[in-house]
Scaffold this motif. Structure first.
Motif, short mmCIF file in Angstrom:
data_model
loop_
_atom_site.label_atom_id
_atom_site.label_comp_id
_atom_site.label_asym_id
_atom_site.label_seq_id
_atom_site.Cartn_x
_atom_site.Cartn_y
_atom_site.Cartn_z
N ALA A 18 73.24 66.30 39.50
CA ALA A 18 73.41 64.88 39.19
C ALA A 18 72.04 64.23 38.97
O ALA A 18 71.01 64.81 39.29
CB ALA A 18 74.16 64.17 40.33
N GLU A 19 72.08 63.03 38.41
CA GLU A 19 70.88 62.23 38.15
C GLU A 19 69.83 63.03 37.37
O GLU A 19 68.65 63.08 37.74
CB GLU A 19 70.29 61.70 39.46
CG GLU A 19 71.23 60.74 40.18
CD GLU A 19 70.57 60.04 41.36
OE1 GLU A 19 69.33 60.00 41.43
OE2 GLU A 19 71.31 59.54 42.22
N VAL A 20 70.28 63.64 36.29
CA VAL A 20 69.38 64.45 35.45
C VAL A 20 68.40 63.53 34.72
O VAL A 20 68.81 62.58 34.05
CB VAL A 20 70.18 65.29 34.44
CG1 VAL A 20 69.24 66.00 33.47
CG2 VAL A 20 71.04 66.31 35.18
N LYS A 21 67.13 63.82 34.85
CA LYS A 21 66.10 63.03 34.19
C LYS A 21 66.05 63.34 32.70
O LYS A 21 66.38 64.44 32.27
CB LYS A 21 64.74 63.33 34.81
CG LYS A 21 64.64 62.99 36.29
CD LYS A 21 63.30 63.43 36.86
CE LYS A 21 63.23 63.17 38.36
NZ LYS A 21 61.96 63.68 38.94
N HIS A 22 65.62 62.35 31.92
CA HIS A 22 65.51 62.51 30.47
C HIS A 22 64.62 63.70 30.12
O HIS A 22 64.98 64.53 29.27
CB HIS A 22 64.94 61.23 29.86
CG HIS A 22 64.70 61.31 28.39
ND1 HIS A 22 65.67 61.07 27.46
CD2 HIS A 22 63.57 61.63 27.69
CE1 HIS A 22 65.17 61.22 26.24
NE2 HIS A 22 63.90 61.57 26.35
N SER A 23 63.49 63.81 30.79
CA SER A 23 62.55 64.89 30.48
C SER A 23 63.15 66.26 30.81
O SER A 23 62.91 67.24 30.10
CB SER A 23 61.24 64.70 31.24
OG SER A 23 61.46 64.68 32.65
N VAL A 24 63.96 66.32 31.87
CA VAL A 24 64.59 67.58 32.25
C VAL A 24 65.67 67.95 31.23
O VAL A 24 65.83 69.13 30.88
CB VAL A 24 65.19 67.49 33.66
CG1 VAL A 24 65.96 68.74 34.02
CG2 VAL A 24 64.08 67.25 34.68
N ALA A 25 66.40 66.96 30.74
CA ALA A 25 67.41 67.22 29.71
C ALA A 25 66.76 67.76 28.45
O ALA A 25 67.28 68.71 27.83
CB ALA A 25 68.21 65.95 29.42
N ARG A 26 65.62 67.20 28.06
CA ARG A 26 64.90 67.71 26.89
C ARG A 26 64.41 69.13 27.13
O ARG A 26 64.46 70.00 26.25
CB ARG A 26 63.71 66.80 26.56
CG ARG A 26 64.09 65.52 25.88
CD ARG A 26 64.71 65.77 24.54
NE ARG A 26 64.91 64.54 23.80
CZ ARG A 26 65.76 64.42 22.80
NH1 ARG A 26 66.52 65.45 22.44
NH2 ARG A 26 65.90 63.28 22.18
N TRP A 27 63.92 69.38 28.34
CA TRP A 27 63.46 70.72 28.69
C TRP A 27 64.60 71.72 28.58
O TRP A 27 64.43 72.84 28.09
CB TRP A 27 62.90 70.72 30.11
CG TRP A 27 62.55 72.10 30.60
CD1 TRP A 27 61.38 72.76 30.44
CD2 TRP A 27 63.43 72.98 31.33
NE1 TRP A 27 61.46 74.02 31.01
CE2 TRP A 27 62.70 74.18 31.55
CE3 TRP A 27 64.73 72.89 31.79
CZ2 TRP A 27 63.25 75.26 32.24
CZ3 TRP A 27 65.29 73.96 32.47
CH2 TRP A 27 64.55 75.14 32.70
#
Length: 271
Positions: A205-214
């Motif tokens: 949960a609470e996935v960060k934008h940068s982590v989603a791009r990664w």
């Protein structure tokens, strides 16, 4: 009638405090350890509404997953939300206990239950605990399905088990899902660990934008089921475990779970 201290000793057996992360705040946070306990209320979040419910129901003890005092308090003002919760608890002789990352780290804790309701088997921690534990403890869980399922079937299992208000995804969907990592709550920082473990999907949960791009570039299928939905299901099994423990001791203690709703919801467009 047992005391709060005796109840803490049960919790120490189920969710040992030494398993909590160094930055966490767990255990008895408000109240007197010598106070008798007759009624216990469990919930995920410490809120003003929860304490009001506890006061109306004459509960002596409230146990929450998230701690009411997380960062050190410099003041105790009753015109703040935290101050109101603490004042109302003290006014009504309600003790407050938190089982946070220690409950996350035990095999039958938050992530363990999340993995179980999704039907995963052969479970083990994503990040093993550095503290001593008689079982395999740690944050997050990794498990497998006995036979491959489709990505669509995995999504259906999440909706069926968690009933989340939303389900976000990042990265490519795999052709099949066998090996899965889960971590209830805000664990998107574990995405690289999941990637190194070659899982087919990672639910948190609470996935960060940068982590989603990664995840897009790393080829990891990453799913965000919401903080509340990925954690709240674990409170009822904890309640049932505590009921068995007090029954074995012959204590006449009522233990119940408060009904809470997700604080975040999808905003509907006006027609």
């Amino acid at each position: 009638m047992p005391t709060v201290q005796e109840f803490l000793e049960i919790l120490q057996h189920i969710t040992p405090e030494h398993l909590a992360e160094d930055w966490d705040n767990v255990g008895l946070l408000v109240g007197d350890s010598r106070q008798p306990v007759e009624r216990v209320l469990l919930a995920l979040d410490p809120t003003c509404q929860l304490i009001e419910e506890a006061a109306r129901g004459r509960y002596d003890l409230v146990l929450t997953h998230h701690p009411v005092i997380f960062r050190p308090l410099k003041t105790l003002r009753t015109d703040t939300v935290t101050g109101r919760i603490l004042a109302e608890a003290l006014r009504n002789n309600i003790c407050l206990i938190a089982c946070h990352t220690n409950f996350d780290s035990v095999p039958e804790g938050v992530s363990g239950h999340l993995a179980s309701v999704l039907g995963l088997r052969r479970l083990g921690p994503m990040l093993p605990s550095k503290s001593g534990c008689p079982e395999t403890c740690g944050l997050g869980q990794i498990g497998e399905y006995a036979a491959p399922i489709t990505a669509e079937a995995f999504v259906a299992r999440i909706y069926r088990a968690l009933d989340p208000p939303w389900l976000l995804e990042a990265g490519p969907r795999p052709r099949q899902v066998v090996k899965v990592a889960v971590c209830g709550g805000s664990c998107s920082d574990f995405a690289e660990i999941a990637g190194r473990l070659n899982v087919d999907a990672f639910l948190t949960a609470e996935v960060k934008h940068s982590v989603a791009r990664w995840a897009e570039d790393a080829g990891l299928w990453l799913l965000d089921g919401g903080h509340f939905s990925t954690e709240s299901l674990a409170m009822q099994p904890l309640c049932e475990r505590l009921r068995r423990e007090v029954q074995q001791r012959g204590w006449a203690v009522t233990i119940e779970v408060a009904r809470q709703e997700p604080p975040l919801r999808l905003a509907k467009r006006s027609s």
